[in-house]
Design an enzyme around this catalytic site. Structure first.
Site, PDB file in Angstrom:
ATOM      1  N   GLY A  58       7.189   4.456   8.497  1.00 58.36           N
ATOM      2  CA  GLY A  58       6.118   5.711   8.741  1.00 58.36           C
ATOM      3  C   GLY A  58       6.569   6.216  10.067  1.00 58.36           C
ATOM      4  N   SER A  59       5.430   6.437  10.473  1.00 60.46           N
ATOM      5  CA  SER A  59       5.561   7.257  11.919  1.00 60.46           C
ATOM      6  C   SER A  59       5.781   6.204  13.080  1.00 60.46           C
ATOM      7  CB  SER A  59       4.265   8.203  12.164  1.00 60.46           C
ATOM      8  OG  SER A  59       3.222   7.340  12.649  1.00 60.46           O
ATOM      9  N   THR A  60       6.410   6.667  14.102  1.00 57.79           N
ATOM     10  CA  THR A  60       6.386   5.904  15.387  1.00 57.79           C
ATOM     11  C   THR A  60       4.942   5.415  15.995  1.00 57.79           C
ATOM     12  OG1 THR A  60       8.509   6.698  15.768  1.00 57.79           O
ATOM     13  CG2 THR A  60       7.134   5.863  17.821  1.00 57.79           C
TER      14      THR A  60
ATOM     15  N   GLY B  28       3.684   2.933  13.877  1.00 58.67           N
ATOM     16  CA  GLY B  28       4.395   1.765  14.345  1.00 58.67           C
ATOM     17  C   GLY B  28       3.821   0.969  15.470  1.00 58.67           C
TER      18      GLY B  28
ATOM     19  N   CYS C 123      13.475  10.280   7.452  1.00 59.71           N
ATOM     20  CA  CYS C 123      13.282  10.063   8.967  1.00 59.71           C
ATOM     21  C   CYS C 123      14.471   9.881   9.626  1.00 59.71           C
ATOM     22  CB  CYS C 123      12.638   8.465   9.099  1.00 59.71           C
ATOM     23  SG  CYS C 123      13.365   7.345   7.816  1.00 59.71           S
TER      24      CYS C 123
ATOM     25  N   GLU D 289       9.742  14.974  16.221  1.00 58.60           N
ATOM     26  CA  GLU D 289      10.216  14.891  14.800  1.00 58.60           C
ATOM     27  C   GLU D 289       9.308  16.013  14.067  1.00 58.60           C
ATOM     28  OE1 GLU D 289       9.166  11.245  12.526  1.00 58.60           O
ATOM     29  OE2 GLU D 289      11.096  11.223  11.674  1.00 58.60           O
TER      30      GLU D 289
ATOM     31  N   GLU E 117      10.234   0.562  10.391  1.00 61.43           N
ATOM     32  CA  GLU E 117      11.137   1.643  10.266  1.00 61.43           C
ATOM     33  C   GLU E 117      10.604   2.922  10.369  1.00 61.43           C
ATOM     34  OE1 GLU E 117      12.910   3.856   9.368  1.00 61.43           O
ATOM     35  OE2 GLU E 117      13.175   3.621   6.976  1.00 61.43           O
TER      36      GLU E 117
ATOM     37  N   LYS F 193       0.874  -1.258  -0.123  1.00 52.91           N
ATOM     38  CA  LYS F 193       0.056  -0.058  -0.012  1.00 52.91           C
ATOM     39  C   LYS F 193       0.852   1.195   0.148  1.00 52.91           C
ATOM     40  CE  LYS F 193      -1.938   2.580   3.064  1.00 52.91           C
ATOM     41  NZ  LYS F 193      -1.837   3.945   2.656  1.00 52.91           N
TER      42      LYS F 193
END
Lengths: 478, 295
Positions: free
Chosen positions: A236-238, A241, A292, A389, A258, A184
């Site tokens: 993507g974002s933490t 995740g 990132c 971030e 990641e 995706k």
């Protein structure tokens, strides 16, 4: 940007790329509408022009794609590695042949400068397919024992900052190891993945081995949660995740994440200043800082703070912001309106908390999403701009006195993806690199990538490595 | 003449190199496989778990910073001490697991050999899983494994000694520190292992051993923000899922319960690599001239 030396426009022609008015989902080798008929538009961030209308995947489409991938898995995983290798080599070659077209496409859809898509993204995309193509028939020698087995269907969710490169990082090792894929792409940058579907067609890749489902977070969540997916890979974002880690809890799904970062770029007083300035610029303004592993925290030894800042500001004043298709453009557009407002609000917070904001004189285009390269000085470790971030062209500058203090400050973050060290002293590089809690440490350079080199984070920057021999593990039953 | 009354041992926790009782003041009855009372083991609390994490964190710098050679020496020293106490462990394992003396001896021998095997890994794992990468450009880069930090280890429930060492040794061989939750019903061999560790040059805090209810102790460990990883070997399916969800909060590395039929089977490197990070360090390379040589 007023300058004595004005540049003449040097636009790359967009006629090389033919974007259709609409695209479907790519399932089992065919383009198809979404089950519920939903579509969304993808726009060019530099002009807000609508580029195309894309079918929007939902849960039913995810299920269909996973079924197709499952069916294809049987034959694909049974192919001799040498045959899988040849498919991947074909893909690598076709990427090279079409790289100019794909670079222009990526720049249009993502907003990043053509200079970067042409010279960084596309060569790396081809290199990743070449690298993993060569592994397909050598897996017995990868250190995971004889006959390591593929996992099955890989559900992969990728971000918008490097749309085609992240696709390559995910798909190349998955296919080399004999897995099939449902990927995706992000909702703001679906086009290059759909063009990649056409590359799969040209390469004669068996149907169902690669499936592409453009869509929003709900489609990603459905893919991650699908009971017949064996492997989840996410960049993507933490926050997302963590949600994925919760979703797969108690299952046998293998996961690699990641995630975000707040990389420290540490400059010692004996650093080669000019090179360090280039590295700092590259570290935080490459891809508009939407990286990132960006070096978003500059840690400068106190004794050279003023000198370095002067050089840095002078260098920033020469950066050219504007049309991403112009070959002289250094800074392109922010990927989306949403991302622009996130950057804007974090920067406003930085000012409100008392950090000092600076940007070079810089005219922003009328339409599109833009943010001038920005520096914050007088930043302390408690400031939001030093902790969160930002994922934009915003650099926070902090100082330190001793190497120990630099290490302590660099590690003072829940993230652990990247770091930079600038010094002439080799022993200091090694000592500091040893103590940094980060997956990638660039010494006297920054933001370098290579398919042979594992990349990934410590701590809340995620787990697992992509690239290199290590990147195979994520897709093998070991 | 009356038979001599034996001296019983008060089993205690092992935290930060010391042998405290549970701060909660609680104990629970440990029985052998036939239900005969063996000892009262400490019933650890959440506070004991947090104290153990603090001790483990303090020990990370020294232990991970020690040379791999030194860690190997220390681990081998543990094996030496274990050998000397072989009879004691045979006795305890036989009681704990309801085994005959000879079966228990097999377990203990395998355990000592396992410890020796891991002792030899400390200075080899980096060569096996790290390496230089052939970058396409004027750069040198090197990938090396590093310990992830503090690892919570839920020891297997059934195999009180071999299973315990099979999950503990790989964690500390690679430079991590450990907070171990011993087998709930058979914690005594684990608590006695602490006595071995304490006399084997293993720095205090590198291994911390708690006894009690696995679920009660594991829950705060899985949620602890200063724990970097968790091995769920000793958790059942329901608890493992719960703990894995809690572990997502700070993206702990999670080793899910693996089906293990026989702990005496040869272990691979997986239990070591599960708690290692890979760091890749880059540097530009210079050029010494077109001839390819400086001379």
């Amino acid at each position: 940007m007023a300058s004595v030396f004005a540049y003449a426009p040097a636009p790359e022609s967009r006629s090389i790329v033919d974007i259709a008015p609409s695209y479907g989902l790519f399932i089992d080798g065919e383009f198809t509408d979404a089950a519920d008929g939903k579509v969304f538009k993808t726009v060019s961030p530099s002009s807000e022009e609508v580029l195309s209308e894309i079918a929007q995947a939902g849960e039913a489409d995810v299920d269909r794609a996973v079924k197709a991938a499952r069916k294809a898995f049987e034959k694909w995983s049974a192919l001799p590695g040498s045959e899988r290798a040849k498919y991947l080599f074909r893909i690598a070659r076709i990427v090279q042949e079409r790289s100019r077209e794909l670079a222009v496409l990526e720049t249009l859809d993502n907003g990043k400068p053509i200079k970067e898509t042409r010279d960084a993204d596309l060569p790396l995309v081809a290199a990743h397919f070449f690298y993993y193509a060569g592994w397909a028939d050598k897996l017995d020698h990868a250190g995971y024992g004889p006959n390591p087995a593929p996992l099955g269907v890989a559900g992969q969710v990728i971000p918008w900052n490097f749309p085609l490169l992240m696709l390559a990082w995910k798909i190349a090792p998955a296919l080399a190891t004999g897995n099939t894929v449902v990927l995706k792409p992000a909702e703001t940058t679906p086009l290059s993945a759909l063009f990649f579907a056409d590359i799969c067609r040209q390469a004669g890749l068996p149907k169902g081995v690669v499936n592409i489902l453009p869509g929003y977070g709900d489609a990603g969540a459905a893919l991650v949660a699908h009971p017949d997916v064996n492997k989840v890979a996410f960049t993507g974002s933490t926050a997302v995740g963590k949600e994925i880690a919760r979703t797969v809890a108690g299952t046998r799904k293998k996961v690699t994440l990641e995630l975000g970062g707040k990389g420290a770029n540490i400059v010692f007083d004996d650093a080669p200043i000019d090179q360090a300035v280039e590295g700092i610029v590259n570290g935080i303004f490459f891809n508009q800082g939407q990286v990132c592993c960006a070096g978003s925290r500059l840690l400068v030894q106190e004794s050279i703070h003023d000198e370095l800042l002067d050089s840095l500001k002078r260098r920033l004043s020469t950066l050219r912001l504007g049309d991403p298709l112009d070959k002289n453009t250094d800074i392109g557009a922010i990927n989306s309106e949403e991302q622009l407002s996130r950057i804007t609000s974090l920067v406003e917070r930085g000012e409100a908390e008392g950090a000092e904001r600076w940007s070079p004189a810089c005219d922003l285009p009328e339409s599109g999403y833009w943010f001038a390269p920005t520096l914050f000085t007088n930043v302390t470790q408690a400031h939001t701009v030093a902790r969160d971030e930002i994922f934009g062209p915003v650099l926070s500058v902090l100082t330190f006195r001793t190497p120990d203090e630099a290490v302590a400050k660099a590690n003072n973050t829940p993230y652990g993806l990247s770091a930079g060290i600038w010094t002439e002293k080799g022993s200091r590089i090694l000592a500091v690199a040893n103590k940094l809690r980060a997956g990638v440490v660039w010494s006297n350079t920054f933001n370098k990538f290579d398919p042979t080199s594992p990349f990934g984070g410590y701590k809340e920057s995620g787990f697992g490595r992509e690239g290199g021999r290590h990147g195979l593990e994520a897709y093998l039953d070991v | 003449m009356s038979e001599r009354l034996t001296v019983l041992k008060t089993y205690k926790l092992y935290v930060g190199g010391k042998f405290p009782r549970s701060e909660s003041g609680r104990v629970y009855e440990v029985t052998d496989s036939k239900g005969n009372w063996l000892a009262n083991a400490p019933l650890s609390s959440r506070k004991d778990a947090r104290d153990a994490v603090v001790a483990a964190r303090k020990a990370v710098g020294g232990w991970s910073g020690a040379t791999a050679y030194n860690r190997g020496q220390v681990l081998y020293r543990v094996a030496e001490m274990l050998e000397g106490r072989r009879a004691q462990f045979v006795h305890e394992v036989a009681d704990a697991e309801g085994l005959s003396k000879s079966k228990a001896a097999e377990q203990v021998d395998a355990t000592i050999d396992r410890w020796v095997w891991y002792a030899g890994w400390t200075d080899k794992i980096a060569q096996v899983v790290g390496g230089g990468n052939p970058v396409a450009g004027p750069f040198f880069n090197l990938s090396s494994p590093e310990p992830t930090g503090v690892v919570a280890v839920l020891a297997p429930q059934k195999s009180s000694f071999l299973g315990l060492v099979s999950v503990l040794a790989p964690v500390i061989a690679t430079g991590n520190t450990a907070v171990v939750v011993a087998s709930e019903n058979a914690p005594l061999p684990a608590l006695s292992l602490a006595e071995v560790l304490a006399t084997s040059d293993v720095p205090g805090g590198v291994v911390n051993i708690l006894s009690g209810r696995t679920a009660e102790i594991a829950t705060p460990l899985a949620a602890h923000q200063d724990v970097n990883a968790i091995d769920l070997a000793g958790a059942d399916e329901v608890l493992a899922k719960e703990l894995e969800i809690a572990a997502a909060d700070n993206l702990k590395r999670v080793l899910r319960p693996q089906p293990v039929d026989d702990w005496s089977a040869a272990p691979g490197t997986d239990r070591m690599t599960a708690f290692l990070e890979t760091k890749t360090v880059w540097h530009p390379t210079g050029s010494l001239g077109a001839s390819g040589s400086a001379y």
